[in-house]
Design an enzyme around this catalytic site. Sequence first.
Site, PDB file in Angstrom:
ATOM      1  CB  SER A 170      -0.878   0.016   1.252  1.00  0.00           C
ATOM      2  OG  SER A 170      -1.336   1.339   1.480  1.00  0.00           O
TER       3      SER A 170
ATOM      4  N   GLY B  20      -0.368   1.731   9.851  1.00  0.00           N
ATOM      5  CA  GLY B  20       0.387   1.675  11.106  1.00  0.00           C
ATOM      6  C   GLY B  20      -0.414   1.242  12.316  1.00  0.00           C
TER       7      GLY B  20
ATOM      8  CG  HIS C 248      -3.910  -1.703  -1.278  1.00  0.00           C
ATOM      9  ND1 HIS C 248      -5.031  -2.466  -1.513  1.00  0.00           N
ATOM     10  CD2 HIS C 248      -4.222  -0.913  -0.224  1.00  0.00           C
ATOM     11  CE1 HIS C 248      -5.980  -2.160  -0.638  1.00  0.00           C
ATOM     12  NE2 HIS C 248      -5.510  -1.200   0.155  1.00  0.00           N
TER      13      HIS C 248
ATOM     14  N   GLY D   3      -8.712   3.954   7.641  1.00  0.00           N
ATOM     15  CA  GLY D   3      -8.396   5.360   7.875  1.00  0.00           C
ATOM     16  C   GLY D   3      -6.908   5.646   7.940  1.00  0.00           C
ATOM     17  CG  PHE D   4      -5.284   6.915  10.309  1.00  0.00           C
ATOM     18  CD1 PHE D   4      -4.756   8.128   9.889  1.00  0.00           C
ATOM     19  CD2 PHE D   4      -6.556   6.896  10.867  1.00  0.00           C
ATOM     20  CE1 PHE D   4      -5.484   9.305  10.030  1.00  0.00           C
ATOM     21  CE2 PHE D   4      -7.292   8.065  11.012  1.00  0.00           C
ATOM     22  CZ  PHE D   4      -6.756   9.278  10.593  1.00  0.00           C
TER      23      PHE D   4
ATOM     24  CG  ASP E  77      -5.011   2.180   1.415  1.00  0.00           C
ATOM     25  OD1 ASP E  77      -5.978   1.393   1.348  1.00  0.00           O
ATOM     26  OD2 ASP E  77      -3.870   1.832   1.786  1.00  0.00           O
TER      27      ASP E  77
ATOM     28  CG  MET F  37     -11.274   2.872   2.796  1.00  0.00           C
ATOM     29  SD  MET F  37      -9.671   2.835   3.603  1.00  0.00           S
ATOM     30  CE  MET F  37      -8.599   2.970   2.159  1.00  0.00           C
TER      31      MET F  37
ATOM     32  CG  MET G 154     -10.682  -3.555   5.453  1.00  0.00           C
ATOM     33  SD  MET G 154     -10.709  -1.758   5.447  1.00  0.00           S
ATOM     34  CE  MET G 154      -9.063  -1.379   6.111  1.00  0.00           C
TER      35      MET G 154
ATOM     36  CG  HIS H  49      -9.287  -0.187   0.252  1.00  0.00           C
ATOM     37  ND1 HIS H  49      -8.620  -0.401   1.441  1.00  0.00           N
ATOM     38  CD2 HIS H  49     -10.615  -0.243   0.549  1.00  0.00           C
ATOM     39  CE1 HIS H  49      -9.499  -0.594   2.404  1.00  0.00           C
ATOM     40  NE2 HIS H  49     -10.716  -0.487   1.891  1.00  0.00           N
TER      41      HIS H  49
ATOM     42  CG  MET I 133      -8.394   6.866   3.040  1.00  0.00           C
ATOM     43  SD  MET I 133      -7.545   6.806   4.620  1.00  0.00           S
ATOM     44  CE  MET I 133      -6.627   5.272   4.444  1.00  0.00           C
TER      45      MET I 133
ATOM     46  CG  ASP J 145      -5.900  -3.052   3.691  1.00  0.00           C
ATOM     47  OD1 ASP J 145      -4.812  -2.752   4.215  1.00  0.00           O
ATOM     48  OD2 ASP J 145      -6.586  -2.256   3.019  1.00  0.00           O
ATOM     49  N   GLY J 146      -4.504  -4.473   6.808  1.00  0.00           N
ATOM     50  CA  GLY J 146      -4.471  -3.825   8.105  1.00  0.00           C
ATOM     51  C   GLY J 146      -3.612  -4.529   9.123  1.00  0.00           C
ATOM     52  N   GLY J 147      -2.444  -3.946   9.386  1.00  0.00           N
ATOM     53  CA  GLY J 147      -1.592  -4.433  10.459  1.00  0.00           C
ATOM     54  C   GLY J 147      -0.869  -5.742  10.193  1.00  0.00           C
TER      55      GLY J 147
HETATM   56  C1  DX5 Z   1      -6.161   1.399   6.086  1.00  0.00           C
HETATM   57  C2  DX5 Z   1      -5.746   1.050   4.689  1.00  0.00           C
HETATM   58  C3  DX5 Z   1      -4.629   0.089   4.634  1.00  0.00           C
HETATM   59  C4  DX5 Z   1      -3.375   0.583   5.251  1.00  0.00           C
HETATM   60  C5  DX5 Z   1      -2.540  -0.573   5.665  1.00  0.00           C
HETATM   61  O1  DX5 Z   1      -7.323   2.131   6.047  1.00  0.00           O
HETATM   62  O2  DX5 Z   1      -6.825   0.490   3.984  1.00  0.00           O
HETATM   63  O3  DX5 Z   1      -4.386  -0.341   3.283  1.00  0.00           O
HETATM   64  O4  DX5 Z   1      -2.617   1.386   4.368  1.00  0.00           O
HETATM   65  O5  DX5 Z   1      -1.486  -0.095   6.432  1.00  0.00           O
HETATM   66  P1  DX5 Z   1      -0.649  -1.049   7.401  1.00  0.00           P
HETATM   67  O6  DX5 Z   1      -0.138  -2.180   6.585  1.00  0.00           O
HETATM   68  O7  DX5 Z   1       0.406  -0.159   7.935  1.00  0.00           O
HETATM   69  O8  DX5 Z   1      -1.642  -1.505   8.436  1.00  0.00           O
HETATM   70 ZN    ZN Z   2      -6.387  -0.479   1.956  1.00  0.00          ZN
END
Ligand code: DX5
Ligand code: ZN
Length: 229
Positions: free
Chosen positions: A24, A161, A49, A158-159, A51, A84, A153, A82, A53, A188-190
Amino acid sequence: MDCTKRLEESKIQNPKSKILIAPSILSADFTKLKDEIQAVEAAGADWIHVDVMDGHFVPNITMGPFIVEALNRLTNLPLDCHLMIQNPEKYVDRFVKSGADWVSVHPEAEGDIHGALETVAKLGAKPALALKPATPVSAANAFAQQIQMLLVMTVNPGFSGQKIMLECLPKYAEARKAFGPEMLLQIDGGVTGENAAQVRAAGAQNIVAATAIFKSPDYAAAIKALRGA
Ligand code: DX5
Ligand code: ZN
């Protein structure tokens, strides 16, 4: 598209049924986006990917179609957008026309989600649905015939990290059972090198990662750790 064709296509893009890695760019260094894309491509990334938003569906604003258009000129890797955003039906055409290969929309968003997916398919890109951690897998039932990928997810969107919500992992087995072998399942996420084995064992086939790749000193090693043996 019928299931057989979908299965054939997924074999073409994933001939060894290997785990696909989608960095991403949310955590990339935008002062040198071209270098970053070339670096993850050389490091073995399968997709990019993106993101998107809007500051309404999620409390953050990121990028739009013109970044996708630039990425499309920088790489031949599939661009996975993606979205959002609220009312995705108003914007999906711009993303596809800018070069998006995959477009994910959220059923929790306001607007015409069925119409958004229909437009994506009509314009020749691949439609996907993304679920927030609290949204049950059954929320995808009404869209199953329209989509080629389900993104489950593991952080609230939203973010980058954030910490993975491991309690979401059983949703992959549930989705596999509900939607069959041909549905591509994305996480996706963490996701990190430390939890990747658990994530793969849960059934996620396509791994999105921002921090674990772009904040690592060695992109190839990071991607390898996510993909596993
Ligand atoms: C969050 C995004 C993710 C994000 C993943 O809203 O959809 O794609 O960038 O970031 P990490 O891999 O740091 O969790
Ligand atoms: Zn994403």
